[in-house]
Design an enzyme around this catalytic site. Structure first.
Site, PDB file in Angstrom:
ATOM      1  N   ARG A 290       0.897  -1.215  -0.162  1.00  0.00           N
ATOM      2  CA  ARG A 290       0.089   0.058   0.019  1.00  0.00           C
ATOM      3  C   ARG A 290       0.883   1.192  -0.049  1.00  0.00           C
ATOM      4  O   ARG A 290       1.934   1.359   0.598  1.00  0.00           O
ATOM      5  CB  ARG A 290      -0.824   0.064   1.254  1.00  0.00           C
ATOM      6  CG  ARG A 290      -1.820  -1.264   1.319  1.00  0.00           C
ATOM      7  CD  ARG A 290      -2.426  -1.310   2.783  1.00  0.00           C
ATOM      8  NE  ARG A 290      -3.172  -2.423   2.878  1.00  0.00           N
ATOM      9  CZ  ARG A 290      -2.893  -3.416   2.866  1.00  0.00           C
ATOM     10  NH1 ARG A 290      -1.608  -3.975   2.981  1.00  0.00           N
ATOM     11  NH2 ARG A 290      -3.699  -4.527   3.341  1.00  0.00           N
TER      12      ARG A 290
ATOM     13  N   ARG B 201     -23.247 -14.766  -2.661  1.00  0.00           N
ATOM     14  CA  ARG B 201     -23.835 -13.616  -3.456  1.00  0.00           C
ATOM     15  C   ARG B 201     -22.774 -12.397  -3.362  1.00  0.00           C
ATOM     16  O   ARG B 201     -22.774 -11.718  -4.069  1.00  0.00           O
ATOM     17  CB  ARG B 201     -25.084 -13.149  -3.163  1.00  0.00           C
ATOM     18  CG  ARG B 201     -25.184 -12.362  -1.948  1.00  0.00           C
ATOM     19  CD  ARG B 201     -26.566 -12.239  -1.473  1.00  0.00           C
ATOM     20  NE  ARG B 201     -27.467 -11.353  -2.451  1.00  0.00           N
ATOM     21  CZ  ARG B 201     -28.494 -11.384  -2.523  1.00  0.00           C
ATOM     22  NH1 ARG B 201     -29.607 -11.900  -1.789  1.00  0.00           N
ATOM     23  NH2 ARG B 201     -29.157 -10.720  -3.634  1.00  0.00           N
TER      24      ARG B 201
ATOM     25  N   ASP C  35     -32.520 -10.276  -6.033  1.00  0.00           N
ATOM     26  CA  ASP C  35     -33.082 -11.503  -5.707  1.00  0.00           C
ATOM     27  C   ASP C  35     -34.084 -11.651  -6.712  1.00  0.00           C
ATOM     28  O   ASP C  35     -34.613 -10.800  -7.354  1.00  0.00           O
ATOM     29  CB  ASP C  35     -33.790 -11.396  -4.202  1.00  0.00           C
ATOM     30  CG  ASP C  35     -33.033 -11.669  -3.271  1.00  0.00           C
ATOM     31  OD1 ASP C  35     -31.633 -11.889  -3.458  1.00  0.00           O
ATOM     32  OD2 ASP C  35     -33.347 -11.428  -2.270  1.00  0.00           O
ATOM     33  N   GLU C  36     -34.322 -12.761  -7.203  1.00  0.00           N
ATOM     34  CA  GLU C  36     -35.134 -13.311  -8.397  1.00  0.00           C
ATOM     35  C   GLU C  36     -36.574 -12.933  -8.116  1.00  0.00           C
ATOM     36  O   GLU C  36     -37.349 -12.610  -9.125  1.00  0.00           O
ATOM     37  CB  GLU C  36     -35.133 -14.736  -8.514  1.00  0.00           C
ATOM     38  CG  GLU C  36     -35.620 -15.593  -7.466  1.00  0.00           C
ATOM     39  CD  GLU C  36     -36.094 -16.958  -7.595  1.00  0.00           C
ATOM     40  OE1 GLU C  36     -35.674 -17.353  -8.846  1.00  0.00           O
ATOM     41  OE2 GLU C  36     -35.966 -17.757  -6.856  1.00  0.00           O
TER      42      GLU C  36
ATOM     43  N   GLU D  24     -26.982 -11.874   5.314  1.00  0.00           N
ATOM     44  CA  GLU D  24     -25.864 -11.565   4.656  1.00  0.00           C
ATOM     45  C   GLU D  24     -26.502 -10.064   4.373  1.00  0.00           C
ATOM     46  O   GLU D  24     -25.546  -9.131   3.968  1.00  0.00           O
ATOM     47  CB  GLU D  24     -26.059 -12.388   3.173  1.00  0.00           C
ATOM     48  CG  GLU D  24     -26.930 -12.169   2.183  1.00  0.00           C
ATOM     49  CD  GLU D  24     -28.380 -12.818   2.538  1.00  0.00           C
ATOM     50  OE1 GLU D  24     -29.315 -12.752   1.761  1.00  0.00           O
ATOM     51  OE2 GLU D  24     -28.634 -13.306   3.620  1.00  0.00           O
ATOM     52  N   ASP D  25     -27.620  -9.408   4.308  1.00  0.00           N
ATOM     53  CA  ASP D  25     -28.020  -8.212   4.115  1.00  0.00           C
ATOM     54  C   ASP D  25     -27.602  -7.519   5.042  1.00  0.00           C
ATOM     55  O   ASP D  25     -26.894  -6.011   5.001  1.00  0.00           O
ATOM     56  CB  ASP D  25     -29.502  -8.154   3.848  1.00  0.00           C
ATOM     57  CG  ASP D  25     -30.132  -8.664   2.703  1.00  0.00           C
ATOM     58  OD1 ASP D  25     -30.723  -9.754   2.891  1.00  0.00           O
ATOM     59  OD2 ASP D  25     -30.164  -8.022   1.464  1.00  0.00           O
TER      60      ASP D  25
ATOM     61  N   ARG E 146     -32.807 -12.561  12.431  1.00  0.00           N
ATOM     62  CA  ARG E 146     -32.084 -11.456  12.111  1.00  0.00           C
ATOM     63  C   ARG E 146     -31.654 -10.697  13.311  1.00  0.00           C
ATOM     64  O   ARG E 146     -30.805  -9.878  13.393  1.00  0.00           O
ATOM     65  CB  ARG E 146     -33.230 -10.625  11.135  1.00  0.00           C
ATOM     66  CG  ARG E 146     -33.162 -11.038   9.861  1.00  0.00           C
ATOM     67  CD  ARG E 146     -34.174 -10.381   9.105  1.00  0.00           C
ATOM     68  NE  ARG E 146     -34.320 -10.750   7.689  1.00  0.00           N
ATOM     69  CZ  ARG E 146     -35.437 -10.563   6.881  1.00  0.00           C
ATOM     70  NH1 ARG E 146     -36.342 -10.213   7.440  1.00  0.00           N
ATOM     71  NH2 ARG E 146     -35.109 -10.961   5.497  1.00  0.00           N
TER      72      ARG E 146
END
Length: 790
Positions: free
Chosen positions: A432, A566, A582-583, A670-671, A745
């Protein structure tokens, strides 16, 4: 001829007579006449203005050259060489790079013996190592080794001093003369000289030490660390004291110090002189002699008055209300005061000659501290008065950045700060730059495996002028949404295009209608570059003929049926912007276009549609969340959101494996983790944009993907319950699944807060809508008229 000689002789004789009568008094003072040259030197200085100097120092004090108890550089060097035989060690000569090639940078800690004493501070260091992503329990995989013997306190008079360290380490089969070992130390030496003596031979080991002398520091090999107390938090840590809306233009005090004054011994010279700069107005310098067992035996004439004045001021109050804080050396070069000043945004004025500052290899301390000279103490007040107010504010902001990024907890000091410096040494071509180390969000969050160029990260676009100015968010807004005109774009970075990343869990027999509509809507955007479908199902995906025809490339990626998949940094993602879907997400092309335009002004944030807010439940003493539509938000679901692809690399490579396992074990965690990660990095909230329809969440199917199990909308999510209340009871499987997901959650949110040591999420009351959104004007004047259709 004889007459000329006579005149010459008379002239010479007269010259000598004149010289004798008029200059004899001066000749008698010459050293070769009087023999008093040495005596004159001994009596220097012969002050003629003693009355003016009495308030500062006595003539006898001025003739003494430094503190007699302070060892000379030659003596310190001799003491160092007598203890450390490998004083010329460098990474190229005393480190085995081959151990790091096969398994990468892995760290192994020696097993702890049952009866072995361990201080609280060293226990925190070992805990930080063992819970990091670099830890390995297998010594064969290790690149670096850490002793389980506590070497932090090497003062012979300390109760935590460990004896017979040499004999113990020689019995370790992995010691190998200290090669590829890292040794920690906070206190070295003992009374009266406090030398660098550790009481054992470190061999070829790297030394991570506080109060490092520059003369004994081995550049590019050793690492200087700050001195921290046993109460320093393990992780998280308190925030700095400088807030955006609480910056006074001028604080009450300019320069302060409150601390011990040593009457004798090393370090006493600097602290004994601090009273000279005290004026009782904007400069407060307070010392006390009242410490130690025999302070009264050595007390001087100032002690009683100093002790009385010392009690008149509160130390914390001085820190809060001062612009500069003096950080003098103590018995050793470093002190706890250094980190205290950083946290308080009180600019440190360092008076510790020869101190190798912590992480100076990476941190530019010239932007956050004033480095003074102990011998020029009286010049410090005039020097700090000359610093321009704008530079003072820059100094204060940098202290807060350094405190939060590198020093607020034991985890940040040692992990990954130390490891990243060592890794940069192992791979100098991928190290870095100092710019990344000294600019938000810091070198620890700029992964060189992703890139070494600042322009590839989402944090530096605005600093380099690569995007139009971002829309300003001025604190909390009174309304739940605000309309801003969006700036024109010139097509510069970040991405002019985005990658749509759709996670599919539908059965293999046929594609669900929602995902077909979603693909058509996304591909209709002229900003879309490609569509990637992550197939998270055991059964193979449908053949290519069953997928809809699109104007952009559509690629199927086989997932591992984990929720964390994801956010894996797939090589197929070529654009900076990622639209995570999402689908069952329902979006129109206009919604996608507008959200992407907003994201380009905020490339470091999550920009999306469905939003939640978190809160602290005082009754249950834990964090909770609500999906109720309120005026606040802190989480934007990644079921329909834009973010920078770099966060995939941070999610996978920066976070430890334990957090990713937590995500895989709890539904919809994950959200939350992605939002927590981005908030921890940027210290900013996500951004919600206009949404035509309310988001309906479905229960994802992780394993099996049987026909008909595509997912059922949750009643609890369509009609969320208010904060601090459990979800409403509903009949059937949807209600049971909704309650289970709500509980998971909540657990996820609290476990993440516990791991980070604080709650990183930031609340906001900002929503961005297009210009003229829902204004009573012609639709021909609106750029996104379809957003207003039900």
């Amino acid at each position: 001829m004889q007459t000329r000689k006579k005149y010459i002789f008379l002239t010479f004789l007269v010259s000598w007579l004149l010289l004798f009568f008029f200059g004899g008094d001066h000749l008698r003072h010459f050293a070769f006449f009087s023999g008093r040259k040495a005596e004159a030197r001994r009596n220097w200085p012969l002050w003629t203005d003693r009355s003016l100097l009495k308030s500062f120092a006595d003539p006898e004090e001025l003739q003494s050259d430094g503190d007699p108890s302070l060892p000379s550089p030659r003596e310190r060097r001799a003491a160092w060489l007598s203890i450390y035989k490998n004083s010329r060690c460098r990474m190229e000569t005393c480190f085995d790079f081959s151990r790091c090639e096969k398994h990468g940078f892995k760290v192994f800690t020696y097993p702890r013996e049952r009866d072995q004493p361990l201080s609280e501070s060293y226990g925190k260091i070992l805990t930080s190592i063992e819970r990091s992503r670099y830890y390995t329990p297998n010594p064969e995989e290790a690149c670096l080794f850490i002793l389980s013997i506590d070497t932090l306190d090497r003062d012979h008079l300390s109760g935590q001093y460990v004896h017979n360290v040499n004999e113990k380490i020689r019995g370790f089969p992995l010691w190998n003369g200290g090669r590829n070992h890292l040794i920690f130390n906070l206190y070295s030496g003992t009374w009266p000289n406090y030398t660098e003596d550790l009481g054992f031979d470190i061999g070829q080991a790297i030394l991570a030490k506080a109060s490092f002398y520059t003369e004994t520091f081995r550049p590019g090999f050793d690492i200087s660390i700050p001195l921290f107390s046993k109460d320093h938090p393990q992780r998280g840590g308190e925030r700095g004291w400088l807030y955006q809306d609480s910056i006074p233009p001028k604080k009450k005090y300019l320069l302060v110090f409150k601390g011990k004054r040593y009457l004798t011994g090393i370090g006493s010279g600097t602290r004994n002189a601090l009273h000279h700069i005290h004026n009782g107005k904007d400069i407060v310098s307070l010392t006390t002699c009242k410490h130690g067992k025999d302070w009264e035996k050595h007390k001087d004439t100032r002690c009683d008055k100093d002790n009385v004045d010392y009690e008149k001021f509160d130390y914390q109050e001085l820190l809060h209300n001062s612009t500069f804080c003096i950080v003098p050396r103590g018995r050793r070069l470093g002190s706890f005061r250094f980190l205290e000043a950083l946290q308080a945004a009180c600019i440190p004025v360092l008076l510790s000659d020869g101190w190798e500052l912590p992480f100076a290899e990476a941190i530019d301390w010239g932007k956050a501290a004033v480095v003074g000279n102990e011998r020029l103490l009286l010049q410090i007040p005039s020097a700090v008065r000359c610093i321009h107010p704008e530079r003072v504010l820059a100094f204060q902001q940098q202290t807060q950045f350094l405190w939060d990024a590198y020093f607020s907890s034991v985890d940040k000091i040692h992990l990954p700060g130390l490891w990243q410096i060592i890794k940069d040494r192992l791979l100098p071509h991928r190290s870095r730059s100092r710019f990344l180390w000294n600019t938000l969000p810091g070198g620890l969050l700029a992964l060189p495996d992703f890139s070494t160029h600042p322009g590839d990260f989402p944090f530096y676009y605005l600093r380099h002028g690569r995007t139009p100015p971002a829309l300003a968010e001025h604190g909390k807004l009174s309304a739940c949404h605000t309309t801003f005109p969006l700036p024109p774009f010139s097509g510069s970075s970040p991405s002019e295009k985005f990658t749509a990343f759709i996670r599919a869990v539908s059965p293999a027999s046929s594609l669900s209608q929602p995902i077909l509509r979603l693909i058509q809507a996304v591909s209709g955007s002229h900003y879309c570059a490609q569509i990637l479908v992550l197939w998270s199902c055991e059964k193979p995906p449908p053949p290519s003929g069953k997928w809809p025809q699109t104007t952009v490339p559509l690629t199927i990626i086989q997932g591992r049926r984990k929720l964390s998949d994801r956010f894996f940094p797939y090589a197929a993602i070529q654009t900076d912007a990622v639209l995570s879907l999402d689908e069952h997400s329902s979006l129109s092309t206009s919604e996608v276009d507008f959200a992407f335009v907003v994201w380009r002004s905020f490339p470091e944030r999550i920009v999306g549609f469905p939003a939640w807010s978190h809160f602290w439940d005082a009754e249950q003493r834990r964090w909770g969340y609500t999906s109720k539509w309120t005026n606040e938000l802190s989480i934007v679901l990644t079921a329909a959101a834009f973010y920078h692809r770099y966060y995939h690399s941070l999610f996978t490579e920066y976070l430890p494996a334990g957090l990713r396992e937590l995500v895989d074990g709890l539904a919809a965690c994950e959200d939350i983790l992605m939002n927590v990660l981005v908030a921890a990095v940027t210290k900013l909230p996500p951004i919600k944009v206009t949404q035509r329809k309310q988001h309906k969440e479905t229960v994802p199917q992780q394993v099996g993907c049987e026909d008909g199990d595509a997912g059922t909308p949750l009643a609890s999510e369509r009609s969320p319950s208010p904060p601090r209340s459990p979800p409403a009871k509903v009949k059937g499987m949807a209600g049971t699944a909704g309650g289970r997901r709500f509980s998971q959650r909540q657990d996820c949110l609290n476990q993440l807060a516990d791991w980070f040591g604080y709650m990183p999420l930031v609340s906001s009351q900002l929503r961005l809508d297009p210009v003229l959104f829902k204004d009573q004007v012609s639709v021909l004047r609106k750029k996104y008229p379809r957003l207003e259709k039900p």
